[in-house]
Each structure stands twice: as structure tokens, then as C-alpha cells.
Design an enzyme around this catalytic site. Structure first.
Site, PDB file in Angstrom:
ATOM      1  N   GLU A   1       0.981  -1.247  -0.068  1.00 53.85           N
ATOM      2  CA  GLU A   1      -0.198   0.031  -0.075  1.00 53.85           C
ATOM      3  C   GLU A   1       0.739   1.217   0.108  1.00 53.85           C
ATOM      4  OE1 GLU A   1      -3.020  -0.441  -0.391  1.00 53.85           O
ATOM      5  OE2 GLU A   1      -3.946  -2.130   0.549  1.00 53.85           O
TER       6      GLU A   1
ATOM      7  N   CYS B   1      -2.293   9.490   2.448  1.00 53.07           N
ATOM      8  CA  CYS B   1      -2.014   8.596   0.990  1.00 53.07           C
ATOM      9  C   CYS B   1      -3.065   8.939   0.164  1.00 53.07           C
ATOM     10  CB  CYS B   1      -1.443   7.141   1.321  1.00 53.07           C
ATOM     11  SG  CYS B   1      -3.120   6.457   2.069  1.00 53.07           S
TER      12      CYS B   1
HETATM   13  P1  NAD Z   1       8.147   4.714   4.571  1.00 49.58           P
HETATM   14  O1  NAD Z   1       8.166   4.124   3.574  1.00 49.58           O
HETATM   15  O2  NAD Z   1       9.497   5.668   4.930  1.00 49.58           O
HETATM   16  O3  NAD Z   1       8.239   3.899   5.972  1.00 49.58           O
HETATM   17  C1  NAD Z   1       7.072   2.974   6.046  1.00 49.58           C
HETATM   18  C2  NAD Z   1       7.542   1.730   6.999  1.00 49.58           C
HETATM   19  O4  NAD Z   1       8.651   1.225   6.212  1.00 49.58           O
HETATM   20  C3  NAD Z   1       8.129   2.391   8.326  1.00 49.58           C
HETATM   21  O5  NAD Z   1       7.774   1.442   9.565  1.00 49.58           O
HETATM   22  C4  NAD Z   1       9.731   2.138   7.983  1.00 49.58           C
HETATM   23  O6  NAD Z   1      10.641   2.105   9.210  1.00 49.58           O
HETATM   24  C5  NAD Z   1       9.597   1.023   7.222  1.00 49.58           C
HETATM   25  N1  NAD Z   1      10.947   0.652   6.309  1.00 49.58           N
HETATM   26  C6  NAD Z   1      11.958   1.661   5.936  1.00 49.58           C
HETATM   27  N2  NAD Z   1      12.718   1.044   5.014  1.00 49.58           N
HETATM   28  C7  NAD Z   1      12.472  -0.153   4.985  1.00 49.58           C
HETATM   29  C8  NAD Z   1      13.068  -1.369   4.344  1.00 49.58           C
HETATM   30  N3  NAD Z   1      14.098  -1.269   3.558  1.00 49.58           N
HETATM   31  N4  NAD Z   1      12.345  -2.797   4.749  1.00 49.58           N
HETATM   32  C9  NAD Z   1      11.433  -2.688   5.441  1.00 49.58           C
HETATM   33  N5  NAD Z   1      10.741  -1.771   5.834  1.00 49.58           N
HETATM   34  C10 NAD Z   1      11.286  -0.297   5.910  1.00 49.58           C
HETATM   35  O7  NAD Z   1       6.859   5.842   4.872  1.00 49.58           O
HETATM   36  P2  NAD Z   1       6.481   6.781   5.734  1.00 49.58           P
HETATM   37  O8  NAD Z   1       7.222   8.069   5.501  1.00 49.58           O
HETATM   38  O9  NAD Z   1       6.218   6.040   7.030  1.00 49.58           O
HETATM   39  O10 NAD Z   1       4.785   7.111   5.541  1.00 49.58           O
HETATM   40  C11 NAD Z   1       4.779   8.071   4.455  1.00 49.58           C
HETATM   41  C12 NAD Z   1       4.398   7.105   2.909  1.00 49.58           C
HETATM   42  O11 NAD Z   1       3.472   6.158   3.224  1.00 49.58           O
HETATM   43  C13 NAD Z   1       3.930   7.875   2.083  1.00 49.58           C
HETATM   44  O12 NAD Z   1       4.303   7.804   0.835  1.00 49.58           O
HETATM   45  C14 NAD Z   1       2.284   7.695   2.019  1.00 49.58           C
HETATM   46  O13 NAD Z   1       1.625   7.858   0.586  1.00 49.58           O
HETATM   47  C15 NAD Z   1       2.355   6.065   2.108  1.00 49.58           C
HETATM   48  N6  NAD Z   1       1.284   5.707   2.802  1.00 49.58           N
HETATM   49  C16 NAD Z   1       0.204   4.579   1.941  1.00 49.58           C
HETATM   50  C17 NAD Z   1      -0.741   4.220   2.263  1.00 49.58           C
HETATM   51  C18 NAD Z   1      -1.663   3.380   1.493  1.00 49.58           C
HETATM   52  O14 NAD Z   1      -2.601   2.958   2.230  1.00 49.58           O
HETATM   53  N7  NAD Z   1      -1.548   3.444   0.357  1.00 49.58           N
HETATM   54  C19 NAD Z   1      -1.324   4.878   3.547  1.00 49.58           C
HETATM   55  C20 NAD Z   1      -0.619   5.561   4.268  1.00 49.58           C
HETATM   56  C21 NAD Z   1       0.497   6.105   3.823  1.00 49.58           C
END
Ligand code: NAD
Length: 524
Positions: A249, A283
């Protein structure tokens, strides 16, 4: 906060050794929420194994017995509602009303699952076609342990909802919340414990990207990842090594299309809310608006009038709170500066309410070049680009221009036309005369296309993601030899050719052709 090191982070490290620690700060004033020990990467597979050992018993329960036990989640959430709200507000800086919305959404999902999970697990009879003497069923089985990785923008909802779906699906869960909002994630484990679920069925690991990657590689049966598209790619690459299936997502660049016959009073209010809710850090935020030129000026006037009434700041009682992370604020400011340099006009906002704060004023941009990065790359902040278009065809074309495809909205008084246009937008969901509301309907599958990811959460499709199908066949005749078993002879050939004719021609025609062939005994 109720949690302190070393209660969480799995009792790590052994006494006398300094833990790697995450410091969680309040976006509102930079003060300390708390510190938590990072779960070491080598500990993560052990957590998964522990969850797996407990999950076996959980999966063996009848779905209705699991449901009975999961109903207690509602009571546990009820008890902790003020604490959940306080935690979300402390970690994200969002207004309290928006913290409450997260809980409402979770509870609604639990209600949906309570109503639908037992029926979902009921085996379904499948027609057997020409093998009339067989019985066939399909049933759903739990996957095992689901690894949930969640972001900071809706830290409770996006941790709790996939966890609940996985639990109703008969799975155990290891959750890794965002390093910016780990306390909201820890509440998920606490609520599971309060609800009396088996100890270890839901576990939280603490840390950033490294811990997330360790979870992806820890032998889970599925990864349910919510986060940015770039991280999604890294997750998928790590998951590929062990062929771990994944739901991604990811981010979005959702368009709103305002047509010449739109109800501008509703459209402007809805779009302002959709763009600036949670300081634009959703998002499915409205990230760009395409307005047909006939109503462009009037629409912009109404949008600006609504924005003038919004209160932005770090204290209680505001509509626009601080941005949650300094990095996100820096990214939005950079995008804004680049857009202005390329000739865009800031019609309102564009600055922090106070240079020392994380609060960015709700900002509207016009005069953008259609190729501008702010119209193509996710902003995830309180910025709304408004673009004048000739007609709805141009709007649809531009809406479909980005690699993202999470959701979108169309605003028109002609609902039929709205639906027809909605079907032409490349997105996982489209609202007509509404924004974001599809997320609030628990039965509607949620997810994106393209760089917004794949797989679905919510609805029956969400349950499908956390289970696998098992096909079952029972022979009802008990004859000694099926006609197609060894040894092959003229009778085998005749029967198979008869079956072929029967299926090719279908119905009575096929049946007569097959019988004629059998009776004749020859080739057709
Ligand atoms: P992010 O991708 O930086 O982090 C998300 C999660 O992934 C965190 O828990 C982080 O620690 C973890 N992570 C980071 N690197 C990783 C790796 N290499 N392997 C596994 N996990 C890892 O995102 P964010 O800044 O926390 O959130 C914002 C983003 O999330 C925005 O782009 C937003 O659009 C998206 N988002 C999408 C949805 C949806 O349902 N489509 C909902 C909410 C947010």
C-alpha cells in the site's frame, strides 16, 4: 506514555549493555515522548517463530470461536480510547478529532470482520463440469504469520486494521510500526493482550528500516506493507529472496476533477478538507485539482475563502497541525521552492506559521507547468496545486499522467457522467462528489495500481489477502478405475473425444454429439 525501555523492545539488551534506542519526539514542540529499545535484527525471526507456535492453536479454532474472542478487542479499545488518542496526538501532532477518526475506522473494520469472517471461511461448492460424479469445494486457510509494516501518518489505524484482518483470518502477527510512531504500534500489542488473545499471537518489534527488512526476511508468510513507493520497492526486493508474498500500500498523487456543472460549494469544501486533513499527510489526500476553465475562478475563490477560516498551529483547537517529521517538511518546502522557481504562483500560504515550528500554512499554487514535479511526485504535505483545464477530456488525460494510481475524485451534478468518468481514471478507487470517504467504508476494498502498489486491504478482498485457498475434491462413485486411468485403450480415446465434443459444443448439442460418438464407436 505507559511504555518505557526496557518493557518493550523484547527485554533487550541484557542488563549492563546499552541498547540502541529510538527517541520519539512530539512534532508540536520537539519534547520527548519516550525512548524505546530497538529490537535487534537477529531477534526478529525468533519473534516470528514464537508467533507461529501460538498461531497453530489459533488457526485450529472454528472461525466463530475466533470471532467470539476477537469481539473483546472492541471492549479493550473502548477502555483505552483516551490513551490511544493521546498517543496518536503526541506522536503525530495531528488534531485530536483526526486521532478519533483513526479509532472510528478501526472499530468499523472490526465490526465488518465480525459480521463477515465466519461466512468467509465457509467452504464453497464448486460445479464439477463434466466430472459429474465428483464433489468439489474451495475453502480458505490461514497463511500463518503476517508481518505488518506501518507508516507514521495514521499510526494506529494502519497498524491495527491489517493486524485485525490477519487475526480474523486465523493468523499471528508481528508488527513493525514506524520509528516515528512506535508507541501507537505498541498499543496494538497491549489491546490484543487486554482482549485476552493468546500471549505471543500479536507481537511488536521496534526499529526503523533495518528492523523492517529483518521482518521481511524473517520467514513470515506474507508482508503487509504500508509506506512510500521507494521503500515498497526495497521491501519487494527483499521479499523476492524468500518468495514471500506481499501487499504493498504505497503513495499517491490523487487528482480531483471539477467539472463545469459541479456544486462548487460542496466541491470546494470537500477538496479543501481532502487536501489539508492531517496537514496533507494522507496517502489519499487530494494532491492536485483540475478545474474546467468555465468555473476555475469561482472555484478558486471558494477554496481560498475556506482556507482563510482554517486555524493552523501546534496547540489544541487547530485544524492544521504540525507536520510529523522534519524530513517531510523539508521535502514539501523543497518541492514548493522548485515550483515557484519554475513560475508557479503561491496564492495563499507557502510559509511556516512560525519559522521555529513544523507547521506549514495551507498552501495553494496556481500557474503550474503541467510537467512540474509537484504535479507528478507525491507531496504529502499541506499543498494544493490548482490547474485550469479546457474540458473534462484534458482533465482525465492529466489525471492519468502520473505513475501513481491510488484514488481520485470527480465533482459534477450529473452523477451518471461522474461515474462514467470515474471508470476512466487509472486508480484503485474513485469518489464522485466526495473525497477520501471510500476509505471509511469497511467493505470497500482499498489499494492502488502502478506505483501506488498492489494487493488490497479492507473488505472481503482484505480477508483474501491474509488467507489462501484450498481446493478439495471428493470422488462420489468409488468405481475401480476412472475411464482416463491406465491402461489407455480405444475406450479411453472414445471417452475423452466424447468429453471434448461435449465441452466444445455445450448443452444438449454437445451431449448428443458425445453420445453419438460413443454409440458409433469411431472417430468424429
Ligand atoms: P516509509 O516508506 O518511509 O516507511 C514505512 C515503514 O517502512 C516504516 O515502518 C519504516 O520504518 C519501514 N521501512 C523503511 N525502510 C524499510 C525497508 N528497507 N524494509 C522494510 N521496512 C522499511 O513511509 P512513511 O514515511 O512512514 O509513510 C509515508 C508514506 O506512506 C507516503 O508515501 C504515503 O503515501 C504512504 N502511505 C500509503 C498508504 C496506503 O494505504 N496506500 C497509507 C498511508 C501512507
Amino acid at each position: 506514555m505507559t511504555h518505557t525501555t526496557p518493557k518493550h523492545g523484547g527485554g533487550w539488551p541484557p542488563s549492563g549493555m546499552d541498547p540502541e534506542v529510538i527517541r520519539v519526539l512530539r512534532p508540536s514542540d520537539g519534547s520527548l515522548v519516550g525512548e524505546l529499545a530497538v529490537t535487534p535484527s537477529h531477534e526478529v525471526p525468533r519473534r516470528v517463530e514464537r508467533a507461529r507456535s501460538v498461531q497453530a492453536g489459533w488457526a485450529s479454532l472454528l472461525p466463530k470461536d475466533r470471532e467470539r474472542r476477537l469481539r473483546a478487542l472492541l471492549e479493550a479499545i473502548d477502555e483505552r480510547t483516551p490513551e490511544i488518542e493521546d498517543t496518536i496526538v503526541a506522536e503525530t501532532g495531528k488534531p485530536r478529532a483526526e486521532a478519533t477518526v483513526e479509532i472510528v475506522s478501526v472499530v468499523d473494520h472490526i465490526r465488518f470482520l465480525l459480521k463477515n469472517a465466519t461466512g468467509f471461511f465457509r467452504p464453497r461448492r464448486i460445479p464439477t463440469g463434466w466430472m459429474a460424479w465428483k464433489q468439489a469445494f474451495v475453502q480458505r486457510d490461514p497463511l500463518g504469520v503476517v508481518g505488518v509494516i506501518s507508516p507514521w501518518n495514521y499510526p494506529f489505524m494502519l497498524s491495527m486494521t491489517p493486524t485485525c484482518t490477519a487475526l480474523f483470518g486465523g493468523n499471528g502477527v508481528v508488527l513493525k510500526p514506524s520509528e516515528f510512531t512506535p508507541y501507537s504500534g505498541l498499543l496494538v500489542e497491549d489491546i490484543a493482550r487486554d482482549a485476552g488473545l493468546p500471549e505471543g499471537l500479536v507481537q511488536v518489534v521496534i526499529g526503523g528500516g533495518e528492523t523492517g527488512e529483518a521482518l521481511v526476511r524473517a520467514g513470515v508468510d506474507k508482508i503487509f506493507f504500508t509506506g512510500g513507493s521507494r521503500t515498497g520497492r526495497a521491501v519487494l526486493a527483499a521479499a523476492a529472496d524468500s518468495l514471500t508474498p506481499s501487499v504493498l500500500e504505497l503513495g499517491g498523487k490523487d487528482a480531483a476533477i471539477v467539472l463545469e456543472d459541479a456544486d462548487l460549494a460542496r466541491a470546494s469544501r470537500g477538496i479543501v478538507w481532502g487536501a489539508f486533513l492531517n496537514a496533507g499527510q494522507s496517502c489519499i489526500a487530494v494532491e492536485r485539482v483540475y478545474v474546467v476553465e468555465r468555473v476555475y475562478d469561482a472555484f478558486l475563490r471558494e477554496v481560498l475563502a475556506h482556507i482563510r477560516k482554517l486555524k493552523a498551529g501546534s496547540s489544541a483547537g487547530v485544524e492544521i497541525g504540525p507536520m510529523t517529521t522534519p524530513a517531510q517538511l523539508a521535502w514539501v518546502e523543497q518541492q514548493l521552492a522548485e515550483a515557484v522557481e519554475a513560475g508557479a504562483t503561491v496564492v495563499t500560504g507557502g510559509h511556516r506559521t512560525d519559522p521555529a515550528s513544523n507547521v506549514l500554512e495551507p498552501t495553494v499554487l496556481t500557474g503550474l507547468d503541467p510537467t512540474s514535479s509537484i504535479l507528478r511526485e507525491e507531496s504529502f504535505g499541506p499543498v494544493l496545486p490548482v490547474v485550469r483545464v479546457k474540458d473534462c477530456e484534458e482533465a482525465i488525460h492529466l489525471a492519468n499522467e502520473t505513475p501513481y494510481g491510488l484514488s481520485a475524485s470527480v465533482w459534477t451534478k450529473d452523477r451518471k457522467r461522474g461515474l462514467a468518468l470515474a471508470r476512466r481514471i487509472r486508480a484503485g478507487a474513485v469518489c464522485v462528489n466526495d473525497a477520501l470517504a471510500h476509505f471509511g467504508i469497511a467493505g470497500l476494498p482499498f489499494g492502488g495500481v502502478g506505483e501506488s502498489g498492489f494487493g488490497r486491504s479492507h473488505g472481503i478482498e482484505g480477508l483474501e489477502e491474509v488467507t489462501r485457498s484450498r481446493s478439495l475434491l471428493v470422488d462420489r462413485m468409488g468405481i475401480e478405475r476412472e475411464p482416463w486411468w491406465f491402461p489407455y485403450n480405444r475406450g479411453t480415446e472414445r471417452l475423452l473425444r466424447g468429453a471434448l465434443l461435449f465441452r466444445l459444443r455445450g448443452g444438449l448439442k454437445g451431449a448428443f454429439a458425445a453420445i453419438a460418438l460413443m454409440v458409433k464407436g469411431g472417430r468424429r
